[in-house]
Motif scaffolding. Structure first.
Motif, PDB file in Angstrom:
ATOM      1  N   SER A 405       0.896  -1.143  -0.088  1.00 10.08           N
ATOM      2  CA  SER A 405      -0.098  -0.118  -0.173  1.00 10.08           C
ATOM      3  C   SER A 405       0.809   1.202  -0.030  1.00 10.08           C
ATOM      4  N   ASN A 406       2.083   1.071   0.715  1.00  7.06           N
ATOM      5  CA  ASN A 406       2.788   2.431   0.643  1.00  7.06           C
ATOM      6  C   ASN A 406       3.641   2.558  -0.758  1.00  7.06           C
ATOM      7  N   ALA A 407       3.840   1.569  -1.445  1.00  9.12           N
ATOM      8  CA  ALA A 407       4.408   1.549  -2.828  1.00  9.12           C
ATOM      9  C   ALA A 407       3.523   2.271  -3.679  1.00  9.12           C
ATOM     10  N   VAL A 408       2.219   1.844  -3.415  1.00  9.09           N
ATOM     11  CA  VAL A 408       1.200   2.666  -4.387  1.00  9.09           C
ATOM     12  C   VAL A 408       0.949   4.015  -3.831  1.00  9.09           C
ATOM     13  N   LYS A 409       0.586   4.067  -2.394  1.00 12.31           N
ATOM     14  CA  LYS A 409       0.465   5.548  -2.139  1.00 12.31           C
ATOM     15  C   LYS A 409       1.443   6.652  -2.429  1.00 12.31           C
ATOM     16  N   TYR A 410       2.817   6.101  -2.311  1.00 12.14           N
ATOM     17  CA  TYR A 410       4.045   7.215  -2.492  1.00 12.14           C
ATOM     18  C   TYR A 410       4.417   6.868  -3.893  1.00 12.14           C
ATOM     19  N   SER A 411       3.767   6.598  -4.851  1.00 14.24           N
ATOM     20  CA  SER A 411       4.072   6.558  -6.331  1.00 14.24           C
ATOM     21  C   SER A 411       4.035   7.713  -6.881  1.00 14.24           C
ATOM     22  N   ARG A 436       9.372  -3.154  -4.852  1.00 11.42           N
ATOM     23  CA  ARG A 436      10.102  -2.083  -5.311  1.00 11.42           C
ATOM     24  C   ARG A 436       9.029  -1.177  -5.996  1.00 11.42           C
ATOM     25  N   ASP A 437       9.434   0.196  -5.798  1.00  8.03           N
ATOM     26  CA  ASP A 437       8.433   1.104  -6.562  1.00  8.03           C
ATOM     27  C   ASP A 437       9.230   2.289  -7.268  1.00  8.03           C
ATOM     28  N   ASN A 438       8.794   2.865  -8.200  1.00 12.85           N
ATOM     29  CA  ASN A 438       9.463   4.094  -8.767  1.00 12.85           C
ATOM     30  C   ASN A 438       8.898   5.219  -8.395  1.00 12.85           C
ATOM     31  N   GLY A 441      10.452   8.187  -3.543  1.00 15.93           N
ATOM     32  CA  GLY A 441      11.735   7.717  -2.704  1.00 15.93           C
ATOM     33  C   GLY A 441      11.633   8.458  -1.264  1.00 15.93           C
ATOM     34  N   ILE A 442      12.744   8.384  -0.627  1.00 13.39           N
ATOM     35  CA  ILE A 442      13.002   8.830   0.829  1.00 13.39           C
ATOM     36  C   ILE A 442      14.278   9.348   1.009  1.00 13.39           C
ATOM     37  N   PRO A 443      14.400  10.814   1.560  1.00 12.41           N
ATOM     38  CA  PRO A 443      15.982  11.120   1.766  1.00 12.41           C
ATOM     39  C   PRO A 443      16.792  10.202   2.746  1.00 12.41           C
ATOM     40  N   TYR A 454       5.104   6.452  14.599  1.00 10.98           N
ATOM     41  CA  TYR A 454       4.481   7.875  14.236  1.00 10.98           C
ATOM     42  C   TYR A 454       5.398   8.758  13.416  1.00 10.98           C
ATOM     43  N   PHE A 455       6.443   8.102  12.854  1.00 10.08           N
ATOM     44  CA  PHE A 455       7.398   9.026  11.747  1.00 10.08           C
ATOM     45  C   PHE A 455       6.650   9.059  10.326  1.00 10.08           C
ATOM     46  N   ARG A 456       6.433  10.238   9.890  1.00 12.66           N
ATOM     47  CA  ARG A 456       6.173  10.384   8.701  1.00 12.66           C
ATOM     48  C   ARG A 456       7.209  11.653   7.799  1.00 12.66           C
ATOM     49  N   VAL A 457       7.214  11.228   6.740  1.00  8.81           N
ATOM     50  CA  VAL A 457       8.617  12.162   5.985  1.00  8.81           C
ATOM     51  C   VAL A 457       7.707  13.375   5.455  1.00  8.81           C
ATOM     52  N   ASN A 458       6.394  13.244   5.173  1.00  7.68           N
ATOM     53  CA  ASN A 458       5.698  14.587   4.873  1.00  7.68           C
ATOM     54  C   ASN A 458       4.271  14.732   5.039  1.00  7.68           C
ATOM     55  N   GLY A 463      -1.705   9.676   6.446  1.00  8.41           N
ATOM     56  CA  GLY A 463      -1.403   8.311   6.786  1.00  8.41           C
ATOM     57  C   GLY A 463      -1.116   8.423   8.216  1.00  8.41           C
ATOM     58  N   THR A 464      -0.822   7.249   8.938  1.00  8.16           N
ATOM     59  CA  THR A 464      -0.807   7.572  10.422  1.00  8.16           C
ATOM     60  C   THR A 464       0.862   7.403  11.021  1.00  8.16           C
ATOM     61  N   GLY A 465       1.649   6.847  10.213  1.00  7.22           N
ATOM     62  CA  GLY A 465       3.142   6.869  10.581  1.00  7.22           C
ATOM     63  C   GLY A 465       3.248   5.631  11.337  1.00  7.22           C
ATOM     64  N   LEU A 466       2.160   4.928  11.513  1.00  9.04           N
ATOM     65  CA  LEU A 466       2.195   3.268  12.032  1.00  9.04           C
ATOM     66  C   LEU A 466       2.632   2.129  11.217  1.00  9.04           C
ATOM     67  N   GLY A 467       2.286   2.249  10.006  1.00  9.29           N
ATOM     68  CA  GLY A 467       2.427   1.340   9.049  1.00  9.29           C
ATOM     69  C   GLY A 467       3.922   0.292   9.071  1.00  9.29           C
ATOM     70  N   LEU A 468       4.955   1.078   8.865  1.00 12.80           N
ATOM     71  CA  LEU A 468       6.205   0.585   8.926  1.00 12.80           C
ATOM     72  C   LEU A 468       6.663   0.067  10.377  1.00 12.80           C
ATOM     73  N   PHE A 469       6.072   0.655  11.203  1.00  8.92           N
ATOM     74  CA  PHE A 469       6.356   0.465  12.541  1.00  8.92           C
ATOM     75  C   PHE A 469       5.936  -0.903  12.861  1.00  8.92           C
TER      76      PHE A 469
HETATM   77  P1  ADP Z   1       2.256   6.169   6.934  1.00  4.40           P
HETATM   78  O1  ADP Z   1       2.284   5.833   5.487  1.00  4.40           O
HETATM   79  O2  ADP Z   1       0.817   5.926   7.610  1.00  4.40           O
HETATM   80  O3  ADP Z   1       2.665   7.605   6.893  1.00  4.40           O
HETATM   81  P2  ADP Z   1       4.350   4.363   7.580  1.00  4.40           P
HETATM   82  O4  ADP Z   1       4.864   4.040   8.706  1.00  4.40           O
HETATM   83  O5  ADP Z   1       3.928   3.253   6.644  1.00  4.40           O
HETATM   84  O6  ADP Z   1       3.359   5.626   7.829  1.00  4.40           O
HETATM   85  O7  ADP Z   1       5.518   5.035   6.800  1.00  4.40           O
HETATM   86  C1  ADP Z   1       6.152   5.979   7.104  1.00  4.40           C
HETATM   87  C2  ADP Z   1       6.755   7.127   6.084  1.00  4.40           C
HETATM   88  O8  ADP Z   1       7.714   6.756   5.511  1.00  4.40           O
HETATM   89  C3  ADP Z   1       5.801   7.567   5.227  1.00  4.40           C
HETATM   90  O9  ADP Z   1       4.979   8.677   5.855  1.00  4.40           O
HETATM   91  C4  ADP Z   1       6.151   8.014   4.031  1.00  4.40           C
HETATM   92  O10 ADP Z   1       6.705   9.424   4.030  1.00  4.40           O
HETATM   93  C5  ADP Z   1       7.454   7.091   3.987  1.00  4.40           C
HETATM   94  N1  ADP Z   1       7.239   5.946   3.087  1.00  4.40           N
HETATM   95  C6  ADP Z   1       6.813   4.634   3.548  1.00  4.40           C
HETATM   96  N2  ADP Z   1       6.919   3.817   2.232  1.00  4.40           N
HETATM   97  C7  ADP Z   1       7.376   4.720   1.152  1.00  4.40           C
HETATM   98  C8  ADP Z   1       7.475   4.655  -0.218  1.00  4.40           C
HETATM   99  N3  ADP Z   1       7.514   3.283  -0.560  1.00  4.40           N
HETATM  100  N4  ADP Z   1       8.022   5.493  -0.738  1.00  4.40           N
HETATM  101  C9  ADP Z   1       8.278   6.714  -0.352  1.00  4.40           C
HETATM  102  N5  ADP Z   1       8.095   7.023   1.071  1.00  4.40           N
HETATM  103  C10 ADP Z   1       7.460   5.954   1.874  1.00  4.40           C
END
Ligand code: ADP
Length: 509
Positions: A405-411, A436-438, A441-443, A454-458, A463-469
């Motif tokens: 879902s992140n790969a789609v969301k942040y595509s 893998r997605d195109n 990306g993340i700094p 709860y960490f989110r890049v922007n 989103g909740t910032g919970l998914g990857l945790f």
């Molecule tokens: P959420 O998606 O709910 O914000 P996640 O814990 O899933 O929380 O992800 C944390 C952060 O990592 C996201 O806010 C996003 O900025 C970044 N991120 C996660 N997956 C990707 C991805 N595939 N491409 C770019 N950024 C990503």
């Protein structure tokens, strides 16, 4: 001839002048001629008047003469030959302990005929060094022994050494404070001690039995002694008896005791608190679980009603737009509830292995999330499964769901070629897969942080910032690893390795 036999001989005239001397003696003093300048009579000392005639009149007297300042004695007799005005002293040299023959220009050959002297000289020399060495060693040893005794006395543990006959061979001051009693105890047993001190003989017997067990089984024995049990004065001592063998093969037992009364009391309190906390934790988890579970139904009901409202003929466009915003908020709330629910379940639910169909799971997951973005995202699947794959399907779902879902969301939709590539290799040992997605990306410097709670890049995308945790927690629960490779603006690859629990399937299914 006389010089060969007595290289330390000398000849005196009536005025006690040395008129002739052996070659070894000549090495010590070549110029001196007066007896008094170089010699002192040692034996006889004052009893005999030491003049020429007195010496002549006591032909059998044994003389010991010291050569001044060089730690050599000459031991022998005065004799006269034909000429009564000359006295020959024929004697053997005798070295004192600190004589340094090298300093006197002498060598072993000067003593060649005097084995006793040579032996003595060697003996004196080596023994002196050896004695000094031994003295130093014994001194060091003594110091070391005192150091360790002092150290053992300071250790806040009562420490004893027991032999195979149960007798004390050593006790530190903590074991018995009274110096006399401590000395008395050497060679005595625990029973002797308990009788002498009028202590609880049962406790003594128990100790003897445990010592016997350590001796017979040759193992470490640990136990607790409780004194004044049940009273205000109750004292708990942790005891340990462990066998050890000295360098020369003798077997002993090191027995030590550590007072743990307070530790024990604290431990009981902590244990009680832990139980309470565990109970509280369980109750809290249950509460969150049921809240998240029960919250979803009314939320989904509200969502369904709003969808109906949207379709209502009386709804105008503005109302419809507002309702879309309400639905967006409801979805966000629902996603948060799902995340919290997954988090709680991941912590509490036991791992349960079953056979999983990776392809099916990925395709289903993708179907659920592909509409999160309004444009087309392509799914590329490369699965090489050389083996069946057994894992906890519930947790694998959490992982796949979050990553896909992140790969789609942040595509990115910029070139119309957004994709999610799922690659997997399964063997009997493990399953390795990457998502893998195109996308955006993340700094680089935030790479590790994305797994934090709860960490989110922007905030561009909701989103909740919970998914990857939660995802990383689920990977951990499966004893796996997760890594991220990402280039800002180009895309990200999450790589996961989890063990294939193919062997545990029968046990844990
Ligand atoms: P959420 O998606 O709910 O914000 P996640 O814990 O899933 O929380 O992800 C944390 C952060 O990592 C996201 O806010 C996003 O900025 C970044 N991120 C996660 N997956 C990707 C991805 N595939 N491409 C770019 N950024 C990503």
């Amino acid at each position: 001839m006389i010089d060969k036999l007595f290289p330390f001989h000398f000849v005196l005239d009536r005025s006690f002048q040395i008129v002739q001397k052996g070659h070894s003696l000549s090495k010590i003093f070549s110029d001196v001629t007066s007896f008094d300048d170089v010699f002192i009579f040692k034996v006889p000392s004052l009893s005999l008047e030491q003049n020429f005639d007195a010496i002549l009149n006591h032909p059998n007297q044994l003389y010991i003469i010291e050569i001044k300042g060089c730690d050599i004695f000459l031991q022998g007799q005065f004799v006269f030959q034909n000429n009564p005005d000359l006295l020959f002293f024929c004697g053997n040299p005798w070295l004192k302990a600190n004589a340094d023959i090298k300093k006197l220009n002498l060598s072993i050959s000067d003593f060649a005929l005097h084995n006793s002297v040579i032996e003595n000289a060697n003996f004196v020399k080596t023994s002196k060094e050896e004695i000094e060495k031994k003295y130093k060693l014994s001194d060091d040893f003594l110091k070391q022994q005192l150091f360790f005794e002092r150290l053992f006395d300071e250790i806040p543990v009562d420490m004893t050494i027991i032999d195979t006959e149960h007798r004390f061979r050593y006790l530190n001051r903590n074991a018995v404070k009274d110096d006399d009693l401590r000395k008395w105890m050497i060679g005595k047993t625990n029973t002797d001690y308990f009788i002498k001190k009028n202590l609880d003989i049962e406790l003594g017997k128990r100790r003897e039995t445990l010592i016997e067990k350590a001796i017979i089984e040759d193992v470490e024995i640990n136990f607790e002694d409780i004194h004044h049990k049940g009273t205000e004065r109750e004292v708990v001592v942790f005891r340990s008896i462990s066998p050890f063998t000295t360098n020369d093969g003798a077997k002993y037992f090191l027995a030590y005791g550590l007072e743990i009364t307070d530790i024990k009391k604290n431990y009981i309190v902590i244990e009680q608190k832990n139980k309470e906390l565990e109970k509280l934790n369980k109750e809290l988890n249950n509460l969150i679980y049921s809240i998240t579970h029960d919250f979803r139904s009314p939320i989904l009901a509200v969502k369904a009603l709003i969808e109906l409202l949207k379709k209502d003929q009386f709804s105008n466009q503005h109302t419809k737009d507002l309702l879309d915003l309400v639905i967006l908020s409801i979805d966000k709330l629902d996603n948060q509830i799902i995340d919290i629910y997954n988090f709680i379940v991941n912590i509490n639910l036991d791992v349960k292995y079953s056979k999983v169909d990776l392809r099916e799971l990925v395709e289903e997951t993708f179907k659920l999330v592909e509409h999160v973005v309004p444009y087309k995202v392509k799914l590329i699947l490369n699965i090489e499964d050389a083996s069946e794959f057994y894992t906890d399907q519930y947790r694998l779902n959490i992982i796949l769901n979050n990553l896909i879902s992140n790969a789609v969301k942040y595509s990115k939709n910029s070139d119309d070629n957004a994709f999610v590539e799922f690659t997997a290799k399964v063997n009997e040992k493990e399953c390795f897969f990457s998502v893998r997605d195109n996308g955006e990306g993340i700094p680089e410097n935030l790479k590790e942080k994305v797994f934090d709670i709860y960490f989110r890049v922007n905030e561009k995308v909701s989103g909740t910032g919970l998914g990857l945790f939660i995802c990383s927690q689920a990977v951990e629960k499966l004893n796996g690893t997760i890594e991220l490779n990402t280039i800002l603006g180009e895309g990200s690859t999450f790589t996961v390795t989890i063990p294939n629990s193919i062997e545990d399937k029968g046990l844990l299914n």
